[in-house]
Design an enzyme around this catalytic site. Structure first.
Site, PDB file in Angstrom:
ATOM      1  N   CYS A 117       0.820  -1.204   0.000  1.00  0.00           N
ATOM      2  CA  CYS A 117       0.000   0.000   0.000  1.00  0.00           C
ATOM      3  C   CYS A 117       0.860   1.264   0.000  1.00  0.00           C
ATOM      4  O   CYS A 117       1.711   1.436  -0.855  1.00  0.00           O
ATOM      5  CB  CYS A 117      -0.961  -0.064   1.188  1.00  0.00           C
ATOM      6  SG  CYS A 117      -2.350   1.072   1.127  1.00  0.00           S
ATOM      7  N   HIS A 118       0.659   2.155   0.960  1.00  0.00           N
ATOM      8  CA  HIS A 118       1.388   3.422   1.039  1.00  0.00           C
ATOM      9  C   HIS A 118       2.787   3.271   1.629  1.00  0.00           C
ATOM     10  O   HIS A 118       3.548   4.238   1.662  1.00  0.00           O
ATOM     11  CB  HIS A 118       0.589   4.445   1.848  1.00  0.00           C
ATOM     12  CG  HIS A 118      -0.580   4.993   1.114  1.00  0.00           C
ATOM     13  ND1 HIS A 118      -1.774   4.301   1.010  1.00  0.00           N
ATOM     14  CD2 HIS A 118      -0.749   6.146   0.428  1.00  0.00           C
ATOM     15  CE1 HIS A 118      -2.628   5.017   0.296  1.00  0.00           C
ATOM     16  NE2 HIS A 118      -2.035   6.135  -0.068  1.00  0.00           N
ATOM     17  N   GLY A 119       3.136   2.079   2.091  1.00  0.00           N
ATOM     18  CA  GLY A 119       4.471   1.842   2.648  1.00  0.00           C
ATOM     19  C   GLY A 119       5.589   2.176   1.684  1.00  0.00           C
ATOM     20  O   GLY A 119       6.709   2.476   2.100  1.00  0.00           O
ATOM     21  N   ALA A 120       5.298   2.167   0.398  1.00  0.00           N
ATOM     22  CA  ALA A 120       6.328   2.467  -0.606  1.00  0.00           C
ATOM     23  C   ALA A 120       6.864   3.885  -0.487  1.00  0.00           C
ATOM     24  O   ALA A 120       7.967   4.172  -0.963  1.00  0.00           O
ATOM     25  CB  ALA A 120       5.780   2.221  -2.009  1.00  0.00           C
ATOM     26  N   TRP A 121       6.123   4.796   0.145  1.00  0.00           N
ATOM     27  CA  TRP A 121       6.654   6.152   0.360  1.00  0.00           C
ATOM     28  C   TRP A 121       7.978   6.108   1.110  1.00  0.00           C
ATOM     29  O   TRP A 121       8.876   6.897   0.862  1.00  0.00           O
ATOM     30  CB  TRP A 121       5.655   6.985   1.150  1.00  0.00           C
ATOM     31  CG  TRP A 121       4.666   7.743   0.334  1.00  0.00           C
ATOM     32  CD1 TRP A 121       4.753   8.089  -0.984  1.00  0.00           C
ATOM     33  CD2 TRP A 121       3.429   8.279   0.806  1.00  0.00           C
ATOM     34  NE1 TRP A 121       3.642   8.800  -1.351  1.00  0.00           N
ATOM     35  CE2 TRP A 121       2.815   8.929  -0.273  1.00  0.00           C
ATOM     36  CE3 TRP A 121       2.791   8.251   2.040  1.00  0.00           C
ATOM     37  CZ2 TRP A 121       1.590   9.563  -0.166  1.00  0.00           C
ATOM     38  CZ3 TRP A 121       1.568   8.886   2.159  1.00  0.00           C
ATOM     39  CH2 TRP A 121       0.979   9.535   1.063  1.00  0.00           C
TER      40      TRP A 121
END
Length: 182
Positions: free
Chosen positions: A107-111
């Site tokens: 999910c948004h962990g790639a930031w």
């Protein structure tokens, strides 16, 4: 089923994580025989956006990638946004790539990985709203349930957790990936 005897897996998160993106992979690595450790810039405990409370085992400032075999980065907008602003958390995540160890991100962990400077030239997926961010950081973003690129496992949403968990366990079992790099 793969058995991860003696494998140590770090989970990096803070308040606002997507509950199932922490609890589901956590249970999967435990069920496979690994140990799981919660690393966070926040002491004592963290709370997911839906209320799951997780005890923090070690502060990000005190954690060392050398102590672990793999890293899992749960998503959640607030979680990922706060982690990418914490230099200890970013350095901790980057160290896994420098040491060629498996990393799972959803999910948004790639930031966090963008901030760590480790996505250039990598094929990755994420929550769709991060596609432009990842492409601008040099990644090849694809819209798939799960993507594996030399020890980097990525998925989009909680719906992808069964496939994500399976691939994370497989990559941890494989161990060091020489092509995993910072």
């Amino acid at each position: 089923m793969t058995h991860l005897t003696d494998a140590a897996v770090a989970f990096l998160a803070t308040d606002g994580f997507e509950d199932s993106e922490l609890t589901s992979p956590w249970q999967a690595v435990i069920d496979a025989g690994a140990s799981a450790t919660m690393v966070s810039p926040k002491p004592d405990e963290i709370t997911g956006k839906n209320g799951h409370v997780q005890t923090v085992d070690i502060a990000a400032a005190d954690a060392a990638a050398d102590s672990f075999d793999a890293l899992v980065l749960p998503g959640g907008v607030v979680n990922a946004d706060h982690l990418r602003m914490d230099q200890d958390s970013v350095a901790f995540a980057r160290a896994f790539f420098e040491q060629h160890k498996p990393v799972g991100v959803i999910c948004h962990g790639a930031w966090i990985l963008i901030e760590a400077g480790v996505v250039e030239g990598r094929t990755i997926t994420s929550y769709p709203s991060l596609a432009t961010d990842l492409r601008n950081a040099g990644a090849d973003w694809v819209d798939q349930e799960v993507v594996v690129d030399q020890g980097l496992v990525s998925s989009r949403t909680p719906d992808d957790l069964p496939a994500f968990n399976t691939k994370v366990i497989k990559e941890i079992d494989e161990g060091i990936h020489r092509a995993q790099h910072a």
